[in-house]
Design an enzyme around this catalytic site. Sequence first.
Site, PDB file in Angstrom:
ATOM      1  N   ASP A  96       3.758   6.879  -3.062  1.00 54.04           N
ATOM      2  CA  ASP A  96       2.378   6.543  -3.375  1.00 54.04           C
ATOM      3  C   ASP A  96       1.614   7.821  -3.699  1.00 54.04           C
ATOM      4  OD1 ASP A  96       1.929   7.727  -0.936  1.00 54.04           O
ATOM      5  OD2 ASP A  96       1.487   5.858   0.118  1.00 54.04           O
ATOM      6  N   GLY A  98      -1.148   9.147  -2.350  1.00 55.31           N
ATOM      7  CA  GLY A  98      -1.855   9.861  -1.290  1.00 55.31           C
ATOM      8  C   GLY A  98      -3.311   9.486  -1.163  1.00 55.31           C
ATOM      9  N   PHE A 100      -4.899   6.591  -0.590  1.00 53.70           N
ATOM     10  CA  PHE A 100      -5.284   5.728   0.531  1.00 53.70           C
ATOM     11  C   PHE A 100      -5.350   6.515   1.827  1.00 53.70           C
ATOM     12  CE2 PHE A 100      -4.144   2.996   4.128  1.00 53.70           C
ATOM     13  CZ  PHE A 100      -5.133   2.031   4.026  1.00 53.70           C
ATOM     14  N   GLN A 197      -7.708  -2.002  -9.524  1.00 49.44           N
ATOM     15  CA  GLN A 197      -8.707  -2.029  -8.463  1.00 49.44           C
ATOM     16  C   GLN A 197      -9.784  -3.055  -8.822  1.00 49.44           C
ATOM     17  OE1 GLN A 197      -8.685  -0.858  -5.526  1.00 49.44           O
ATOM     18  NE2 GLN A 197      -7.097   0.708  -5.527  1.00 49.44           N
ATOM     19  N   ASP A 274       5.392  -3.263  -0.170  1.00 49.21           N
ATOM     20  CA  ASP A 274       5.686  -2.333   0.922  1.00 49.21           C
ATOM     21  C   ASP A 274       4.708  -2.619   2.046  1.00 49.21           C
ATOM     22  OD1 ASP A 274       3.626   0.207   1.439  1.00 49.21           O
ATOM     23  OD2 ASP A 274       3.333  -0.794  -0.484  1.00 49.21           O
TER      24      ASP A 274
END
EC number: 2.4.2.29
Length: 383
Positions: A96, A98, A100, A197, A274
Amino acid sequence: MSASAKPFSFKLIKTDGMARRGEISTPHGTVQTPAFMPVGTQATVKAMFMDDVEQTGAEVVLGNTYHLMLRPTAERVDRLGGLHKFMNWPHTILTDSGGFQVMSLAQLRKLDEDGVKFQSHIDGQRYHLTPERSIEIQGLLGSDIQMQLDECIKLPSPPEEVKRAMELSLRWAERSRRQFETMGGPGKGQGLYGIVQGGDVPDLRIRSAEELGKMPFEGYSVGGLAVGEPQDVMLRMLDITTPVMPVDKPRYLMGVGTPDDLLESVKRGIDQFDCVMPTRAGRHGLAYTRFGKVNLKNARHADDPRPLDEEAACPATSTYSRAYLHHLVRCGEGLAAMLLTWNNIAYYQTLMKGMRDAIEAGTFEAFYQKTKEDWARGDIAAL
Protein backbone atom coordinates in the site's frame (compact mmCIF):
# COMPACT_ATOMS: atom_id res chain seq x y z
CA MET A 1 10.31 -4.88 -20.63
CA SER A 2 13.09 -6.77 -18.90
CA ALA A 3 13.82 -10.07 -20.62
CA SER A 4 13.09 -11.93 -17.38
CA ALA A 5 10.05 -9.92 -16.27
CA LYS A 6 6.62 -11.32 -16.91
CA PRO A 7 4.25 -8.45 -17.77
CA PHE A 8 1.43 -7.56 -15.40
CA SER A 9 -1.92 -8.69 -16.78
CA PHE A 10 -5.47 -9.45 -15.77
CA LYS A 11 -7.76 -11.98 -17.43
CA LEU A 12 -11.48 -12.05 -16.70
CA ILE A 13 -12.41 -15.72 -16.91
CA LYS A 14 -16.09 -15.80 -15.94
CA THR A 15 -18.83 -13.63 -14.51
CA ASP A 16 -21.91 -14.71 -12.58
CA GLY A 17 -24.13 -11.71 -12.03
CA MET A 18 -21.73 -9.01 -10.86
CA ALA A 19 -19.35 -11.58 -9.31
CA ARG A 20 -16.13 -12.06 -11.27
CA ARG A 21 -13.66 -14.92 -11.61
CA GLY A 22 -10.28 -13.78 -12.87
CA GLU A 23 -6.54 -14.22 -12.88
CA ILE A 24 -3.78 -11.67 -12.22
CA SER A 25 -0.32 -12.41 -13.61
CA THR A 26 2.79 -10.75 -12.14
CA PRO A 27 6.54 -11.44 -12.34
CA HIS A 28 6.21 -13.53 -9.16
CA GLY A 29 3.29 -15.70 -10.12
CA THR A 30 -0.41 -15.93 -10.81
CA VAL A 31 -3.13 -14.83 -8.43
CA GLN A 32 -6.56 -16.42 -8.77
CA THR A 33 -9.37 -13.97 -8.05
CA PRO A 34 -11.44 -13.23 -6.04
CA ALA A 35 -8.43 -13.25 -3.71
CA PHE A 36 -7.84 -12.45 -0.06
CA MET A 37 -4.38 -11.07 0.68
CA PRO A 38 -3.02 -11.75 4.19
CA VAL A 39 -1.52 -8.59 5.66
CA GLY A 40 2.23 -8.72 6.20
CA THR A 41 2.56 -5.21 7.59
CA GLN A 42 6.22 -5.28 8.63
CA ALA A 43 7.39 -7.98 6.20
CA THR A 44 5.67 -10.67 8.28
CA VAL A 45 2.18 -12.09 8.53
CA LYS A 46 2.00 -11.88 12.30
CA ALA A 47 2.37 -15.21 14.16
CA MET A 48 2.85 -17.23 10.95
CA PHE A 49 5.69 -18.82 9.00
CA MET A 50 5.54 -17.82 5.35
CA ASP A 51 5.57 -21.50 4.34
CA ASP A 52 2.36 -21.96 6.32
CA VAL A 53 0.83 -18.86 4.71
CA GLU A 54 1.56 -20.45 1.34
CA GLN A 55 0.02 -23.75 2.43
CA THR A 56 -3.29 -22.02 3.19
CA GLY A 57 -3.60 -21.25 -0.51
CA ALA A 58 -2.58 -17.58 -0.37
CA GLU A 59 -0.90 -16.42 -3.58
CA VAL A 60 -0.29 -12.78 -2.64
CA VAL A 61 0.46 -10.92 0.60
CA LEU A 62 0.45 -7.24 1.47
CA GLY A 63 3.35 -5.18 2.79
CA ASN A 64 3.10 -1.71 4.29
CA THR A 65 5.02 1.24 2.89
CA TYR A 66 4.70 3.39 6.01
CA HIS A 67 6.06 0.80 8.43
CA LEU A 68 8.83 -0.43 6.11
CA MET A 69 10.01 3.09 5.28
CA LEU A 70 10.50 3.70 9.01
CA ARG A 71 12.23 0.39 9.68
CA PRO A 72 14.26 -1.23 8.34
CA THR A 73 13.91 1.43 5.52
CA ALA A 74 13.22 0.75 1.88
CA GLU A 75 16.83 1.44 0.99
CA ARG A 76 18.04 -1.32 3.32
CA VAL A 77 15.48 -3.79 1.95
CA ASP A 78 16.65 -2.92 -1.56
CA ARG A 79 20.32 -3.51 -0.62
CA LEU A 80 19.33 -6.89 0.84
CA GLY A 81 17.74 -8.03 -2.39
CA GLY A 82 14.18 -6.69 -2.20
CA LEU A 83 11.12 -7.50 -0.15
CA HIS A 84 10.47 -10.94 -1.67
CA LYS A 85 13.89 -12.19 -0.62
CA PHE A 86 13.88 -10.29 2.67
CA MET A 87 10.67 -11.94 3.92
CA ASN A 88 11.16 -15.27 2.14
CA TRP A 89 8.02 -14.94 0.03
CA PRO A 90 8.65 -15.80 -3.65
CA HIS A 91 5.10 -15.04 -4.75
CA THR A 92 3.25 -11.81 -5.53
CA ILE A 93 3.48 -8.88 -3.09
CA LEU A 94 1.22 -5.83 -3.01
CA THR A 95 2.33 -2.76 -1.10
CA ASP A 96 0.00 0.00 0.00
CA SER A 97 1.04 3.62 -0.32
CA GLY A 98 1.43 4.46 3.37
CA GLY A 99 -1.21 7.16 3.24
CA PHE A 100 -3.70 5.49 5.55
CA GLN A 101 -1.09 4.83 8.24
CA VAL A 102 0.18 8.41 8.04
CA MET A 103 -3.33 9.61 8.72
CA SER A 104 -4.03 7.11 11.50
CA LEU A 105 -0.66 6.55 13.25
CA ALA A 106 1.76 9.37 12.62
CA GLN A 107 2.14 12.36 14.91
CA LEU A 108 1.86 16.07 14.08
CA ARG A 109 0.70 15.56 10.50
CA LYS A 110 0.67 18.48 8.09
CA LEU A 111 -0.90 17.81 4.71
CA ASP A 112 -0.74 20.10 1.68
CA GLU A 113 -0.77 19.85 -2.11
CA ASP A 114 2.77 18.51 -2.21
CA GLY A 115 2.31 15.64 0.24
CA VAL A 116 2.25 15.07 3.96
CA LYS A 117 4.85 15.87 6.61
CA PHE A 118 4.69 13.85 9.78
CA GLN A 119 6.59 12.52 12.77
CA SER A 120 7.15 8.80 13.20
CA HIS A 121 5.00 7.15 15.85
CA ILE A 122 8.12 5.15 16.80
CA ASP A 123 10.75 7.77 17.55
CA GLY A 124 9.37 11.15 16.49
CA GLN A 125 11.70 11.48 13.50
CA ARG A 126 10.33 13.78 10.78
CA TYR A 127 9.43 12.52 7.31
CA HIS A 128 7.95 13.96 4.14
CA LEU A 129 5.83 11.56 2.08
CA THR A 130 4.84 12.71 -1.40
CA PRO A 131 3.22 10.71 -4.21
CA GLU A 132 6.64 10.47 -5.83
CA ARG A 133 8.39 9.31 -2.66
CA SER A 134 5.71 6.69 -1.98
CA ILE A 135 6.23 5.18 -5.44
CA GLU A 136 10.01 5.39 -5.00
CA ILE A 137 9.76 3.44 -1.73
CA GLN A 138 7.52 0.80 -3.29
CA GLY A 139 9.93 0.52 -6.21
CA LEU A 140 12.85 -0.03 -3.82
CA LEU A 141 10.85 -2.71 -2.02
CA GLY A 142 10.27 -4.35 -5.40
CA SER A 143 6.56 -5.06 -4.93
CA ASP A 144 4.60 -6.44 -7.86
CA ILE A 145 1.49 -4.35 -7.23
CA GLN A 146 1.86 -0.79 -5.99
CA MET A 147 -0.65 1.82 -4.86
CA GLN A 148 -0.93 5.53 -5.55
CA LEU A 149 -0.67 7.85 -2.57
CA ASP A 150 -4.11 9.11 -1.58
CA GLU A 151 -5.77 10.90 1.29
CA CYS A 152 -8.05 8.62 3.27
CA ILE A 153 -10.42 10.42 5.61
CA LYS A 154 -12.66 8.97 8.28
CA LEU A 155 -16.40 8.69 7.87
CA PRO A 156 -18.62 10.47 8.46
CA SER A 157 -17.01 13.71 7.27
CA PRO A 158 -18.55 16.89 5.85
CA PRO A 159 -19.21 16.59 2.08
CA GLU A 160 -16.92 19.53 1.31
CA GLU A 161 -14.06 17.79 3.13
CA VAL A 162 -14.76 14.53 1.27
CA LYS A 163 -14.72 16.45 -2.04
CA ARG A 164 -11.43 18.17 -1.21
CA ALA A 165 -9.73 14.87 -0.31
CA MET A 166 -11.11 13.12 -3.39
CA GLU A 167 -9.87 15.84 -5.73
CA LEU A 168 -6.45 15.89 -4.06
CA SER A 169 -6.25 12.11 -4.44
CA LEU A 170 -6.98 12.45 -8.17
CA ARG A 171 -4.12 14.91 -8.58
CA TRP A 172 -1.85 12.64 -6.56
CA ALA A 173 -2.91 9.74 -8.81
CA GLU A 174 -1.52 11.55 -11.84
CA ARG A 175 1.75 12.29 -10.05
CA SER A 176 2.01 8.71 -8.79
CA ARG A 177 1.56 7.39 -12.33
CA ARG A 178 4.25 9.67 -13.74
CA GLN A 179 6.70 8.55 -11.07
CA PHE A 180 5.82 4.88 -11.61
CA GLU A 181 6.62 5.21 -15.31
CA THR A 182 9.79 7.22 -14.61
CA MET A 183 11.01 4.38 -12.38
CA GLY A 184 10.30 1.83 -15.10
CA GLY A 185 7.55 -0.03 -13.27
CA PRO A 186 5.76 -1.20 -16.44
CA GLY A 187 9.05 -2.48 -17.86
CA LYS A 188 9.59 -4.55 -14.72
CA GLY A 189 6.17 -6.15 -15.08
CA GLN A 190 4.81 -4.29 -12.06
CA GLY A 191 1.35 -2.80 -11.75
CA LEU A 192 0.11 0.45 -10.21
CA TYR A 193 -3.45 0.82 -8.93
CA GLY A 194 -5.42 4.03 -8.70
CA ILE A 195 -7.66 4.50 -5.65
CA VAL A 196 -11.30 5.60 -5.86
CA GLN A 197 -12.20 8.00 -3.07
CA GLY A 198 -15.33 10.01 -2.34
CA GLY A 199 -16.38 8.87 1.10
CA ASP A 200 -20.10 8.17 1.37
CA VAL A 201 -21.11 10.72 -1.28
CA PRO A 202 -22.35 8.84 -4.39
CA ASP A 203 -21.64 11.60 -6.93
CA LEU A 204 -18.07 11.96 -5.69
CA ARG A 205 -17.49 8.20 -5.81
CA ILE A 206 -18.74 8.06 -9.40
CA ARG A 207 -16.66 11.06 -10.47
CA SER A 208 -13.53 9.63 -8.84
CA ALA A 209 -14.01 6.25 -10.54
CA GLU A 210 -14.66 7.84 -13.93
CA GLU A 211 -11.64 10.17 -13.74
CA LEU A 212 -9.30 7.39 -12.59
CA GLY A 213 -10.62 5.15 -15.36
CA LYS A 214 -9.22 7.63 -17.89
CA MET A 215 -5.71 7.11 -16.46
CA PRO A 216 -3.61 4.11 -17.55
CA PHE A 217 -3.54 2.14 -14.31
CA GLU A 218 -3.10 -1.63 -14.23
CA GLY A 219 -5.83 -1.93 -11.59
CA TYR A 220 -8.26 0.13 -9.58
CA SER A 221 -9.02 0.16 -5.86
CA VAL A 222 -11.92 1.32 -3.75
CA GLY A 223 -10.46 3.15 -0.77
CA GLY A 224 -11.85 5.11 2.13
CA LEU A 225 -14.29 2.43 3.25
CA ALA A 226 -14.02 0.19 6.33
CA VAL A 227 -13.06 3.36 8.23
CA GLY A 228 -15.90 3.31 10.73
CA GLU A 229 -19.00 3.38 8.54
CA PRO A 230 -21.71 0.69 8.86
CA GLN A 231 -21.60 -2.22 6.42
CA ASP A 232 -24.72 -1.04 4.60
CA VAL A 233 -22.98 2.24 3.74
CA MET A 234 -19.96 0.38 2.37
CA LEU A 235 -22.14 -1.89 0.27
CA ARG A 236 -24.20 1.02 -1.02
CA MET A 237 -21.00 2.74 -2.17
CA LEU A 238 -19.91 -0.45 -3.93
CA ASP A 239 -23.30 -0.70 -5.64
CA ILE A 240 -22.76 2.68 -7.29
CA THR A 241 -18.97 2.47 -7.77
CA THR A 242 -18.15 -0.90 -9.33
CA PRO A 243 -20.48 -0.41 -12.34
CA VAL A 244 -18.39 2.58 -13.47
CA MET A 245 -14.99 0.96 -12.88
CA PRO A 246 -13.11 -0.55 -15.85
CA VAL A 247 -14.30 -4.08 -16.57
CA ASP A 248 -10.96 -5.35 -17.88
CA LYS A 249 -8.88 -4.40 -14.82
CA PRO A 250 -8.77 -5.90 -11.30
CA ARG A 251 -10.80 -4.22 -8.57
CA TYR A 252 -9.44 -4.11 -5.03
CA LEU A 253 -11.46 -3.16 -1.94
CA MET A 254 -8.92 -1.96 0.60
CA GLY A 255 -8.95 -2.97 4.27
CA VAL A 256 -11.99 -5.29 4.11
CA GLY A 257 -13.01 -7.28 6.05
CA THR A 258 -15.17 -9.91 7.78
CA PRO A 259 -16.14 -13.11 5.94
CA ASP A 260 -19.57 -11.56 5.36
CA ASP A 261 -17.96 -8.40 3.94
CA LEU A 262 -16.00 -10.54 1.48
CA LEU A 263 -19.06 -12.49 0.37
CA GLU A 264 -21.16 -9.35 -0.11
CA SER A 265 -18.38 -7.49 -1.92
CA VAL A 266 -17.60 -10.30 -4.34
CA LYS A 267 -21.30 -10.29 -5.17
CA ARG A 268 -20.82 -6.63 -6.14
CA GLY A 269 -17.84 -7.20 -8.43
CA ILE A 270 -14.73 -6.92 -6.23
CA ASP A 271 -11.66 -9.06 -7.02
CA GLN A 272 -9.11 -8.42 -4.24
CA PHE A 273 -9.23 -7.86 -0.50
CA ASP A 274 -6.90 -7.38 2.45
CA CYS A 275 -7.61 -7.03 6.15
CA VAL A 276 -5.83 -7.47 9.49
CA MET A 277 -8.99 -9.01 10.95
CA PRO A 278 -8.09 -12.74 10.66
CA THR A 279 -4.61 -12.24 12.13
CA ARG A 280 -5.72 -9.82 14.83
CA ALA A 281 -8.61 -12.07 15.82
CA GLY A 282 -6.26 -15.04 16.06
CA ARG A 283 -4.04 -13.16 18.48
CA HIS A 284 -7.08 -12.45 20.66
CA GLY A 285 -8.49 -15.96 20.90
CA LEU A 286 -11.10 -15.75 18.14
CA ALA A 287 -11.41 -18.38 15.40
CA TYR A 288 -13.34 -18.06 12.14
CA THR A 289 -14.89 -21.30 10.91
CA ARG A 290 -17.61 -22.44 8.51
CA PHE A 291 -19.82 -22.68 11.61
CA GLY A 292 -19.27 -19.03 12.49
CA LYS A 293 -16.98 -17.39 15.05
CA VAL A 294 -15.61 -19.42 17.97
CA ASN A 295 -14.35 -17.54 21.03
CA LEU A 296 -11.70 -19.80 22.59
CA LYS A 297 -11.59 -17.65 25.71
CA ASN A 298 -15.00 -19.04 26.63
CA ALA A 299 -14.90 -21.59 29.47
CA ARG A 300 -17.37 -23.83 27.63
CA HIS A 301 -14.42 -25.12 25.56
CA ALA A 302 -12.32 -26.21 28.55
CA ASP A 303 -13.38 -29.88 28.34
CA ASP A 304 -14.18 -30.09 24.63
CA PRO A 305 -11.98 -32.71 22.87
CA ARG A 306 -13.20 -31.84 19.36
CA PRO A 307 -11.15 -29.80 16.89
CA LEU A 308 -12.53 -26.60 15.42
CA ASP A 309 -13.51 -28.48 12.27
CA GLU A 310 -12.39 -32.06 11.72
CA GLU A 311 -13.14 -31.81 7.98
CA ALA A 312 -10.83 -28.85 7.35
CA ALA A 313 -7.55 -29.31 5.51
CA CYS A 314 -5.64 -26.94 7.82
CA PRO A 315 -3.83 -28.86 10.61
CA ALA A 316 -4.47 -26.05 13.09
CA THR A 317 -8.18 -26.46 12.48
CA SER A 318 -8.49 -30.23 12.33
CA THR A 319 -5.91 -31.68 14.74
CA TYR A 320 -5.90 -29.54 17.89
CA SER A 321 -8.75 -29.85 20.38
CA ARG A 322 -10.82 -26.89 21.47
CA ALA A 323 -9.82 -27.71 25.03
CA TYR A 324 -6.13 -27.38 24.13
CA LEU A 325 -6.68 -24.15 22.20
CA HIS A 326 -8.68 -22.77 25.13
CA HIS A 327 -5.86 -23.72 27.49
CA LEU A 328 -3.27 -21.96 25.30
CA VAL A 329 -5.38 -18.82 25.08
CA ARG A 330 -6.04 -18.69 28.82
CA CYS A 331 -2.34 -19.16 29.56
CA GLY A 332 -1.29 -16.46 27.09
CA GLU A 333 0.91 -18.90 25.17
CA GLY A 334 2.31 -17.67 21.86
CA LEU A 335 1.26 -20.93 20.22
CA ALA A 336 -2.38 -19.88 20.66
CA ALA A 337 -1.87 -16.91 18.35
CA MET A 338 0.03 -19.05 15.86
CA LEU A 339 -2.61 -21.79 15.64
CA LEU A 340 -5.64 -19.52 15.60
CA THR A 341 -4.12 -17.17 13.03
CA TRP A 342 -3.27 -20.18 10.88
CA ASN A 343 -6.85 -21.38 11.18
CA ASN A 344 -8.25 -17.96 10.31
CA ILE A 345 -6.09 -17.37 7.25
CA ALA A 346 -6.88 -20.89 6.06
CA TYR A 347 -10.61 -20.32 6.50
CA TYR A 348 -10.49 -17.06 4.55
CA GLN A 349 -8.66 -18.82 1.71
CA THR A 350 -11.19 -21.67 1.74
CA LEU A 351 -14.01 -19.15 1.53
CA MET A 352 -12.38 -17.39 -1.43
CA LYS A 353 -11.82 -20.68 -3.26
CA GLY A 354 -15.44 -21.60 -2.68
CA MET A 355 -16.51 -18.33 -4.29
CA ARG A 356 -14.13 -18.79 -7.22
CA ASP A 357 -15.42 -22.30 -7.88
CA ALA A 358 -19.04 -21.17 -7.61
CA ILE A 359 -18.58 -18.27 -10.04
CA GLU A 360 -16.86 -20.55 -12.53
CA ALA A 361 -19.71 -23.08 -12.21
CA GLY A 362 -22.38 -20.38 -12.51
CA THR A 363 -23.72 -21.17 -9.03
CA PHE A 364 -22.58 -18.14 -7.07
CA GLU A 365 -26.06 -17.17 -5.88
CA ALA A 366 -26.62 -20.67 -4.47
CA PHE A 367 -23.21 -20.55 -2.77
CA TYR A 368 -24.01 -17.10 -1.39
CA GLN A 369 -27.33 -18.23 0.06
CA LYS A 370 -25.97 -21.45 1.55
CA THR A 371 -23.01 -19.71 3.16
CA LYS A 372 -25.31 -17.09 4.67
CA GLU A 373 -27.59 -19.82 5.99
CA ASP A 374 -24.69 -21.78 7.48
CA TRP A 375 -23.43 -18.70 9.30
CA ALA A 376 -26.92 -17.80 10.53
CA ARG A 377 -27.70 -21.33 11.70
CA GLY A 378 -24.21 -22.25 12.77
CA ASP A 379 -23.48 -25.42 14.67
CA ILE A 380 -24.74 -24.48 18.12
CA ALA A 381 -23.10 -27.48 19.70
CA ALA A 382 -19.83 -26.54 18.04
CA LEU A 383 -19.89 -22.90 19.10
